[in-house]
Design a protein around this motif. Sequence first.
Motif, mmCIF file in Angstrom:
data_model
loop_
_atom_site.group_PDB
_atom_site.id
_atom_site.type_symbol
_atom_site.label_atom_id
_atom_site.label_comp_id
_atom_site.label_asym_id
_atom_site.label_seq_id
_atom_site.Cartn_x
_atom_site.Cartn_y
_atom_site.Cartn_z
ATOM 1 N N UNK A 201 0.844 -1.256 -0.073
ATOM 2 C CA UNK A 201 -0.049 -0.051 0.012
ATOM 3 C C UNK A 201 0.855 1.389 -0.090
ATOM 4 N N UNK A 202 2.039 1.273 0.262
ATOM 5 C CA UNK A 202 2.922 2.219 0.554
ATOM 6 C C UNK A 202 3.734 2.693 -0.810
ATOM 7 N N UNK A 203 3.685 1.702 -1.593
ATOM 8 C CA UNK A 203 4.433 1.541 -3.245
ATOM 9 C C UNK A 203 5.665 0.801 -3.027
ATOM 10 N N UNK A 204 6.091 0.083 -1.891
ATOM 11 C CA UNK A 204 7.269 -0.524 -1.805
ATOM 12 C C UNK A 204 6.999 -1.838 -2.355
ATOM 13 N N UNK A 205 8.130 -2.179 -3.145
ATOM 14 C CA UNK A 205 8.313 -3.242 -4.241
ATOM 15 C C UNK A 205 8.891 -4.429 -3.423
#
Length: 165
Positions: free
Chosen positions: A46-50
């Motif tokens: 959800x925070x955009x971490x891959x």
Amino acid sequence: RLLYVSDTGNNEVRVYKADGSLDRIIGKGGTDNGEFHAPVDLLVDGAGNLYVNDALNFRVQVFDSSGKFVRAFGRHGDGTGDMGRTKGIAMDSESNLYVVDAIFDTVQIFNANGEFLLNFGSYGYERKSLNMPGGIFIDNDNRIYVADTYNARVQVYEYVGDQTK
């Protein structure tokens, strides 16, 4: 919106814009942080971490939303918490990471820091047993769907959460 594609053959993750144009490439072949050897599955939180399942480096690598390396966890081996032939990754609502391992016929669960918590599944043909699990998905109700390849089925589990809260 961005589309992340694991390019296993080229040992990189390709990131595309909504119009189909290439935004950037993350990684290259190798064993150092930020390098891959057969990235096979991806997860964006959800925070955009891959999160990249770096299968033949026997680890999961984490990158921030700009593609900068943050951390990695995992190691090759045959003990609890080790990785053999990882196939799929998923995340539950408490940010626990699930890693499917086809060699060990199990699903291992790690916390957000990459620390091993527990695993479930073992080799077999009966209910709850796995035979080369190949993928995983967790829905919004924390139901865990595991593709049980050689048993030709999808098994559904339920995460009950931390009962101490």
